[in-house]
Scaffold this motif. Structure first.
Motif, PDB file in Angstrom:
ATOM      1  N   PRO A  16       0.802  -1.230   0.000  1.00  0.00           N
ATOM      2  CA  PRO A  16       0.000   0.000   0.000  1.00  0.00           C
ATOM      3  C   PRO A  16       0.829   1.273   0.000  1.00  0.00           C
ATOM      4  O   PRO A  16       0.288   2.358  -0.216  1.00  0.00           O
ATOM      5  N   ASP A  17       2.123   1.145   0.268  1.00  0.00           N
ATOM      6  CA  ASP A  17       2.983   2.324   0.401  1.00  0.00           C
ATOM      7  C   ASP A  17       3.863   2.575  -0.823  1.00  0.00           C
ATOM      8  O   ASP A  17       4.729   3.452  -0.786  1.00  0.00           O
ATOM      9  N   SER A  18       3.651   1.800  -1.868  1.00  0.00           N
ATOM     10  CA  SER A  18       4.496   1.973  -3.051  1.00  0.00           C
ATOM     11  C   SER A  18       3.726   1.618  -4.304  1.00  0.00           C
ATOM     12  O   SER A  18       2.838   0.761  -4.289  1.00  0.00           O
ATOM     13  N   CYS A  19       4.056   2.300  -5.394  1.00  0.00           N
ATOM     14  CA  CYS A  19       3.490   1.923  -6.685  1.00  0.00           C
ATOM     15  C   CYS A  19       4.600   1.505  -7.652  1.00  0.00           C
ATOM     16  O   CYS A  19       4.370   1.396  -8.852  1.00  0.00           O
ATOM     17  N   ASP A  20       5.750   1.234  -7.123  1.00  0.00           N
ATOM     18  CA  ASP A  20       6.897   0.827  -7.936  1.00  0.00           C
ATOM     19  C   ASP A  20       6.858  -0.681  -8.127  1.00  0.00           C
ATOM     20  O   ASP A  20       7.458  -1.433  -7.365  1.00  0.00           O
ATOM     21  N   HIS A  21       6.116  -1.119  -9.115  1.00  0.00           N
ATOM     22  CA  HIS A  21       5.911  -2.541  -9.358  1.00  0.00           C
ATOM     23  C   HIS A  21       6.227  -2.902 -10.797  1.00  0.00           C
ATOM     24  O   HIS A  21       6.322  -2.034 -11.656  1.00  0.00           O
TER      25      HIS A  21
END
Length: 125
Positions: A105-110
């Motif tokens: 939930p704390d990152s969108c680096d995927h």
């Protein structure tokens, strides 16, 4: 299964604005991280912006900071990319992508698994 559909692209003059939309025609986008990417002719794909699954974290490419804004409307099940102050170098095909559900939930680096077909944006006078 996600079926992402982008819309809102078109031809706009420099300095103009567009709002891109991304919907999942197969269901919800809740709890998915969402990324907006673009690819210009002859160039590689670039991540423009992303939003974490919780909506709590967003990120922007340096080239669009201060001009583009990503947002999500959970009622309409839609993710938007508001693009202001458009420049000719923003011309590209824009894609939304999703990863999840229940990613960090704390990152969108995927690495994004689900992709739409894209919508073209042309900035020209």
């Amino acid at each position: 299964q996600l079926r992402l559909v982008e819309s809102g692209g078109g031809l706009v003059q420099p300095g103009g604005s567009l709002r891109l939309s991304c919907v999942n025609s197969g269901g919800t986008l809740d709890y998915y991280a969402i990324g907006w990417f673009r690819q210009a002719p002859g160039k590689g794909r670039e991540r423009v912006s992303c939003m974490s699954s919780s909506d709590g974290s967003t990120d922007y490419a340096d080239s669009v900071k201060g001009r583009f804004t990503i947002s999500r409307d959970h009622v309409k099940n839609t993710v938007y990319l508001q693009m202001n102050g458009l420049k000719p170098e923003d011309t590209a095909r824009y894609y939304c992508a999703a990863q999840g559900p229940y990613t960090n939930p704390d990152s969108c680096d995927h690495d994004y698994t689900y992709w739409g077909q894209g919508t073209p944006v042309t900035v020209s006078s």
